[in-house]
Enzyme design. Sequence first.
Site, PDB file in Angstrom:
ATOM      1  N   ASP A 186       0.854  -1.193   0.000  1.00  0.00           N
ATOM      2  CA  ASP A 186       0.000   0.000   0.000  1.00  0.00           C
ATOM      3  C   ASP A 186       0.887   1.240   0.000  1.00  0.00           C
ATOM      4  O   ASP A 186       1.688   1.445   0.897  1.00  0.00           O
ATOM      5  CB  ASP A 186      -0.878  -0.010   1.259  1.00  0.00           C
ATOM      6  CG  ASP A 186      -1.887   1.116   1.267  1.00  0.00           C
ATOM      7  OD1 ASP A 186      -2.993   0.914   0.732  1.00  0.00           O
ATOM      8  OD2 ASP A 186      -1.579   2.208   1.797  1.00  0.00           O
ATOM      9  N   TYR A 190       2.562   9.839   0.503  1.00  0.00           N
ATOM     10  CA  TYR A 190       3.635   9.302   1.350  1.00  0.00           C
ATOM     11  C   TYR A 190       5.019   9.540   0.739  1.00  0.00           C
ATOM     12  O   TYR A 190       6.030   9.311   1.393  1.00  0.00           O
ATOM     13  CB  TYR A 190       3.471   7.784   1.587  1.00  0.00           C
ATOM     14  CG  TYR A 190       2.102   7.329   2.040  1.00  0.00           C
ATOM     15  CD1 TYR A 190       1.263   8.170   2.767  1.00  0.00           C
ATOM     16  CD2 TYR A 190       1.640   6.050   1.746  1.00  0.00           C
ATOM     17  CE1 TYR A 190      -0.002   7.752   3.169  1.00  0.00           C
ATOM     18  CE2 TYR A 190       0.381   5.626   2.143  1.00  0.00           C
ATOM     19  CZ  TYR A 190      -0.435   6.484   2.852  1.00  0.00           C
ATOM     20  OH  TYR A 190      -1.672   6.057   3.237  1.00  0.00           O
ATOM     21  N   LYS A 243      -2.786   5.953  -4.317  1.00  0.00           N
ATOM     22  CA  LYS A 243      -3.927   6.836  -4.018  1.00  0.00           C
ATOM     23  C   LYS A 243      -3.734   8.222  -4.612  1.00  0.00           C
ATOM     24  O   LYS A 243      -2.594   8.706  -4.703  1.00  0.00           O
ATOM     25  CB  LYS A 243      -4.103   6.980  -2.498  1.00  0.00           C
ATOM     26  CG  LYS A 243      -3.995   5.668  -1.746  1.00  0.00           C
ATOM     27  CD  LYS A 243      -4.287   5.801  -0.273  1.00  0.00           C
ATOM     28  CE  LYS A 243      -3.923   4.521   0.444  1.00  0.00           C
ATOM     29  NZ  LYS A 243      -2.504   4.460   0.845  1.00  0.00           N
ATOM     30  N   HIS A 303      -7.828   9.344  -1.997  1.00  0.00           N
ATOM     31  CA  HIS A 303      -7.256   9.224  -0.650  1.00  0.00           C
ATOM     32  C   HIS A 303      -8.197   9.772   0.434  1.00  0.00           C
ATOM     33  O   HIS A 303      -8.350   9.169   1.495  1.00  0.00           O
ATOM     34  CB  HIS A 303      -5.904   9.959  -0.607  1.00  0.00           C
ATOM     35  CG  HIS A 303      -4.960   9.447   0.424  1.00  0.00           C
ATOM     36  ND1 HIS A 303      -3.599   9.382   0.238  1.00  0.00           N
ATOM     37  CD2 HIS A 303      -5.171   8.963   1.679  1.00  0.00           C
ATOM     38  CE1 HIS A 303      -3.020   8.881   1.316  1.00  0.00           C
ATOM     39  NE2 HIS A 303      -3.956   8.623   2.210  1.00  0.00           N
ATOM     40  N   ASN A 345       4.800  -9.774  11.869  1.00  0.00           N
ATOM     41  CA  ASN A 345       3.447  -9.318  11.499  1.00  0.00           C
ATOM     42  C   ASN A 345       2.813 -10.195  10.416  1.00  0.00           C
ATOM     43  O   ASN A 345       1.630 -10.063  10.117  1.00  0.00           O
ATOM     44  CB  ASN A 345       3.487  -7.860  11.015  1.00  0.00           C
ATOM     45  CG  ASN A 345       3.786  -6.880  12.133  1.00  0.00           C
ATOM     46  OD1 ASN A 345       3.737  -7.236  13.315  1.00  0.00           O
ATOM     47  ND2 ASN A 345       4.102  -5.645  11.774  1.00  0.00           N
TER      48      ASN A 345
HETATM   49  N1  LIG Z   1      -5.781   5.881   3.724  1.00  0.00           N
HETATM   50  C1  LIG Z   1      -5.303   6.613   4.694  1.00  0.00           C
HETATM   51  O1  LIG Z   1      -5.708   7.765   4.926  1.00  0.00           O
HETATM   52  C2  LIG Z   1      -4.209   6.047   5.567  1.00  0.00           C
HETATM   53  C3  LIG Z   1      -3.838   6.704   6.753  1.00  0.00           C
HETATM   54  C4  LIG Z   1      -2.837   6.138   7.536  1.00  0.00           C
HETATM   55  C5  LIG Z   1      -2.216   4.951   7.123  1.00  0.00           C
HETATM   56  N2  LIG Z   1      -2.592   4.349   5.947  1.00  0.00           N
HETATM   57  C6  LIG Z   1      -1.967   3.088   5.486  1.00  0.00           C
HETATM   58  O2  LIG Z   1      -1.981   2.142   6.526  1.00  0.00           O
HETATM   59  C7  LIG Z   1      -0.656   1.663   6.765  1.00  0.00           C
HETATM   60  C8  LIG Z   1      -0.497   1.352   8.224  1.00  0.00           C
HETATM   61  O3  LIG Z   1      -0.922   2.427   9.033  1.00  0.00           O
HETATM   62  P1  LIG Z   1       0.014   3.229  10.063  1.00  0.00           P
HETATM   63  O4  LIG Z   1       1.410   3.251   9.583  1.00  0.00           O
HETATM   64  O5  LIG Z   1      -0.644   4.531  10.352  1.00  0.00           O
HETATM   65  O6  LIG Z   1      -0.114   2.397  11.417  1.00  0.00           O
HETATM   66  P2  LIG Z   1       0.175   0.915  11.927  1.00  0.00           P
HETATM   67  O7  LIG Z   1       0.484  -0.045  10.846  1.00  0.00           O
HETATM   68  O8  LIG Z   1      -0.952   0.630  12.866  1.00  0.00           O
HETATM   69  O9  LIG Z   1       1.476   1.153  12.838  1.00  0.00           O
HETATM   70  C9  LIG Z   1       2.746   1.423  12.297  1.00  0.00           C
HETATM   71  C10 LIG Z   1       3.677   1.738  13.471  1.00  0.00           C
HETATM   72  O10 LIG Z   1       3.748   0.608  14.346  1.00  0.00           O
HETATM   73  C11 LIG Z   1       5.082   0.116  14.420  1.00  0.00           C
HETATM   74  N3  LIG Z   1       4.977  -1.345  14.384  1.00  0.00           N
HETATM   75  C12 LIG Z   1       4.752  -2.132  13.301  1.00  0.00           C
HETATM   76  N4  LIG Z   1       4.716  -3.430  13.663  1.00  0.00           N
HETATM   77  C13 LIG Z   1       4.920  -3.470  14.999  1.00  0.00           C
HETATM   78  C14 LIG Z   1       5.011  -4.522  15.941  1.00  0.00           C
HETATM   79  N5  LIG Z   1       4.886  -5.799  15.571  1.00  0.00           N
HETATM   80  N6  LIG Z   1       5.226  -4.203  17.252  1.00  0.00           N
HETATM   81  C15 LIG Z   1       5.366  -2.921  17.628  1.00  0.00           C
HETATM   82  N7  LIG Z   1       5.287  -1.862  16.776  1.00  0.00           N
HETATM   83  C16 LIG Z   1       5.078  -2.143  15.472  1.00  0.00           C
HETATM   84  C17 LIG Z   1       5.824   0.700  13.228  1.00  0.00           C
HETATM   85  O11 LIG Z   1       7.172   0.951  13.577  1.00  0.00           O
HETATM   86  P3  LIG Z   1       8.444   0.583  12.632  1.00  0.00           P
HETATM   87  O12 LIG Z   1       8.101   0.941  11.206  1.00  0.00           O
HETATM   88  O13 LIG Z   1       9.515   1.438  13.221  1.00  0.00           O
HETATM   89  O14 LIG Z   1       8.699  -0.884  12.808  1.00  0.00           O
HETATM   90  C18 LIG Z   1       5.093   2.019  13.012  1.00  0.00           C
HETATM   91  O15 LIG Z   1       5.598   3.012  13.916  1.00  0.00           O
HETATM   92  C19 LIG Z   1       0.258   2.806   6.267  1.00  0.00           C
HETATM   93  O16 LIG Z   1       1.546   2.365   5.955  1.00  0.00           O
HETATM   94  C20 LIG Z   1      -0.521   3.253   5.039  1.00  0.00           C
HETATM   95  O17 LIG Z   1      -0.198   2.382   3.980  1.00  0.00           O
HETATM   96  C21 LIG Z   1      -3.576   4.868   5.178  1.00  0.00           C
END
Ligand SMILES: NC(=O)c1ccc[n+]([C@@H]2O[C@H](COP(=O)([O-])OP(=O)(O)OC[C@H]3O[C@@H](n4cnc5c(N)ncnc54)[C@H](OP(=O)(O)O)[C@@H]3O)[C@@H](O)[C@H]2O)c1
Length: 255
Positions: free
Chosen positions: A31, A36, A61, A94, A228
């Site tokens: 994704d 980004y 997006k 988006h 994960n």
């Molecule tokens: N459509 C939208 O508006 C929107 C908005 C936000 C996000 N997204 C998408 O959703 C994806 C994921 O969302 P997100 O990045 O906001 O949040 P997330 O996946 O819930 O959390 C990511 C964070 O958690 C850490 N992490 C990952 N695996 C972990 C584990 N097993 N244990 C502890 N910490 C862990 C990562 O750190 P490290 O990277 O340092 O390991 C990073 O800081 C994004 O990459 C993006 O593609 C979309």
Amino acid sequence: MATHTGFQQQRPFARSAAVRSALEVGYRHIDTAEMYGNEKEVGQGIRDAGLERGAVFVTSKLNNGYHRPDDARRAFDATLSALGSDYVDLFLIHWPLPTLYHGDFVSTWNVLEEFAKDGRARSIGVSNFQVAHLDRLADGSQTVPAVNQIEVHPYFGNEQVRSYDHTHRIATEAWSPIAQGKVLDDPVITRIADVHGKTPAQVVLRWHIQRGDIVFPKSVTPERIRANFELFDFEVDDTDMEAISDTASRSFSVR
Ligand SMILES: NC(=O)c1ccc[n+]([C@@H]2O[C@H](COP(=O)([O-])OP(=O)(O)OC[C@H]3O[C@@H](n4cnc5c(N)ncnc54)[C@H](OP(=O)(O)O)[C@@H]3O)[C@@H](O)[C@H]2O)c1
């Protein structure tokens, strides 16, 4: 006891190396988004992994400033060029942005329909659309979004939108599936993790999958990328599924 810590000491990957590593572990959905600033690295990571383009499902997006039809066409060309691919598997609006471009996301959607028709977007969908936005789209177009990518995690179940998606055969994708780490110390979740000998992140990701949502946890940490993905050798029972959902009473949004 499940191990909840110890990942932080590892050196994080550069973005393209993180993509390559995820593909080597077995992930097949990446994704990305113009917003980004990492589409180029995603394309590079896929090429570095040596996989056929058709073996990977790539989502990108449309960024917020490009809702006007000609801007959307230019932005989509730029996305394909950055990815180094002549198509994306899924292209999303988006954000609905009701206050920009007269809030006319229906005409923006009509442009995405062009991309689907000419085959450069294998499927199209939306992100962050609430029920009112989805209703308006249904009034203005025959094309049902393949996907609605919305914030969902144990502290924010987003049930009304999920339910609408489900009724209208729109797949829900859960962004911030582990609430950027904020749910991982929850006592309900750590208890269930301990029972299964899994990490809290694995339990939460498994909860999403059992609810039928699509997840794409973000990580640049080698051990987290691997962990994960290890979600298919255990199951959360109905009582614990409910207990995790009930933590939503501590509801908040990561944004
Ligand atoms: N459509 C939208 O508006 C929107 C908005 C936000 C996000 N997204 C998408 O959703 C994806 C994921 O969302 P997100 O990045 O906001 O949040 P997330 O996946 O819930 O959390 C990511 C964070 O958690 C850490 N992490 C990952 N695996 C972990 C584990 N097993 N244990 C502890 N910490 C862990 C990562 O750190 P490290 O990277 O340092 O390991 C990073 O800081 C994004 O990459 C993006 O593609 C979309």
